[in-house]
Design an enzyme around this catalytic site. Structure first.
Site, mmCIF file in Angstrom:
data_model
loop_
_atom_site.group_PDB
_atom_site.id
_atom_site.type_symbol
_atom_site.label_atom_id
_atom_site.label_comp_id
_atom_site.label_asym_id
_atom_site.label_seq_id
_atom_site.Cartn_x
_atom_site.Cartn_y
_atom_site.Cartn_z
ATOM 1 N N CYS A 13 -30.285 33.102 -5.573
ATOM 2 C CA CYS A 13 -29.603 31.701 -5.493
ATOM 3 C C CYS A 13 -29.830 31.372 -6.779
ATOM 4 O O CYS A 13 -29.935 31.859 -7.962
ATOM 5 C CB CYS A 13 -30.290 30.686 -4.717
ATOM 6 S SG CYS A 13 -32.025 30.555 -4.968
ATOM 7 N N HIS A 28 -56.666 44.102 -1.270
ATOM 8 C CA HIS A 28 -55.220 43.243 -0.998
ATOM 9 C C HIS A 28 -54.739 43.108 0.265
ATOM 10 O O HIS A 28 -54.378 42.242 0.732
ATOM 11 C CB HIS A 28 -54.482 43.686 -2.185
ATOM 12 C CG HIS A 28 -54.850 43.790 -3.590
ATOM 13 N ND1 HIS A 28 -55.108 42.538 -4.062
ATOM 14 C CD2 HIS A 28 -55.041 44.583 -4.156
ATOM 15 C CE1 HIS A 28 -55.379 42.708 -5.470
ATOM 16 N NE2 HIS A 28 -55.548 44.265 -5.423
ATOM 17 N N ASP A 79 -26.336 33.268 -2.598
ATOM 18 C CA ASP A 79 -25.596 32.174 -2.429
ATOM 19 C C ASP A 79 -24.673 32.302 -3.604
ATOM 20 O O ASP A 79 -24.459 33.112 -4.527
ATOM 21 C CB ASP A 79 -26.144 30.921 -2.268
ATOM 22 C CG ASP A 79 -26.849 30.417 -3.452
ATOM 23 O OD1 ASP A 79 -26.904 31.009 -4.757
ATOM 24 O OD2 ASP A 79 -27.377 29.132 -3.435
ATOM 25 N N THR A 93 -31.812 29.235 -8.572
ATOM 26 C CA THR A 93 -33.144 29.582 -9.123
ATOM 27 C C THR A 93 -34.039 30.602 -8.534
ATOM 28 O O THR A 93 -35.052 30.613 -9.008
ATOM 29 C CB THR A 93 -33.907 28.119 -8.931
ATOM 30 O OG1 THR A 93 -34.085 27.791 -7.556
ATOM 31 C CG2 THR A 93 -33.123 26.917 -9.774
ATOM 32 N N HIS A 128 -50.068 43.551 -5.575
ATOM 33 C CA HIS A 128 -51.046 43.240 -4.955
ATOM 34 C C HIS A 128 -50.641 42.318 -3.775
ATOM 35 O O HIS A 128 -51.536 41.874 -2.823
ATOM 36 C CB HIS A 128 -51.558 41.984 -5.793
ATOM 37 C CG HIS A 128 -52.477 42.674 -6.995
ATOM 38 N ND1 HIS A 128 -53.676 41.660 -7.884
ATOM 39 C CD2 HIS A 128 -52.762 43.958 -7.167
ATOM 40 C CE1 HIS A 128 -54.009 42.708 -8.631
ATOM 41 N NE2 HIS A 128 -53.718 44.021 -8.415
HETATM 42 C C1 RB5 Z 1 -27.095 25.533 -5.338
HETATM 43 O O1 RB5 Z 1 -26.410 24.852 -6.376
HETATM 44 C C2 RB5 Z 1 -28.449 25.614 -5.619
HETATM 45 O O2 RB5 Z 1 -29.079 24.602 -5.133
HETATM 46 C C3 RB5 Z 1 -29.023 27.047 -5.254
HETATM 47 O O3 RB5 Z 1 -28.481 28.194 -5.669
HETATM 48 C C4 RB5 Z 1 -30.518 27.395 -5.295
HETATM 49 O O4 RB5 Z 1 -30.795 27.155 -6.623
HETATM 50 C C5 RB5 Z 1 -31.545 26.590 -4.408
HETATM 51 O O5 RB5 Z 1 -32.650 26.624 -4.408
#
Ligand code: RB5
Length: 151
Positions: free
Chosen positions: A67, A135, A10, A69, A100
């Site tokens: 994304c 596994h 994203d 995180t 694993h």
């Molecule tokens: C977008 O701001 C953010 O929420 C997205 O990139 C992601 O980190 C969601 O898990």
């Protein structure tokens, strides 16, 4: 043999994805990039599902989803039967995710790891094979749960 890599992000993961896709191609990997191509705000599940569907259709390929995180991408991708997506921020975890867990999608956070750590985490993921053995039994339990059979 180098496996095909299917990548998506994203807006929060765009810069890291662009850097890693470029580096993969320089290094001779076959990369399919499903987007995004800008930092305009989009919904991460759209890209998670697109990569996940292509990985299920091509079991030899490995996925890369980024994304902000890595968390939203992994939650979404893991809704697709056959996907084992893991969030990793360093090479030990990404090595073990392959060894694993036979993870077929690596998720990372573009706001968590920089390009060098991202590259070493991704390289470890792509270069490590699943160990099988005990596994596989554990993955079979997860696959059965996916089909509605919880122990
Ligand atoms: C977008 O701001 C953010 O929420 C997205 O990139 C992601 O980190 C969601 O898990």
């Amino acid at each position: 043999m180098k496996r095909k890599v299917i990548a998506g992000s994203d807006h929060g993961g765009y810069a890291l994805k662009a850097a890693l896709v470029a580096r993969l191609r320089e290094d001779g990997w076959d990369v399919e990039d499903v987007g995004v191509e800008t930092e305009r705000s989009v919904d991460y599940p759209t890209y998670a599902f697109e990569v996940a569907k292509r990985i299920v259709a091509d079991p030899n390929a490995l996925g890369l989803l980024i994304c902000g995180t890595g968390l939203g991408m992994s939650v979404a991708a893991n809704k697709v039967p056959g996907i084992r997506a893991t969030v990793c921020s360093e090479p030990y975890s990404s090595t073990m995710a392959r060894r694993h867990n036979d993870a077929n999608v690596l998720c990372m956070g573009g706001r968590v790891v920089g390009p060098e750590l991202g590259w070493s985490t991704l390289s470890a993921f792509l270069e490590t094979e699943f160990e099988g053995g005990r596994h596989q039994r554990r993955l079979d339990l997860i696959a059965a749960a996916e089909c509605g059979s919880l122990p």
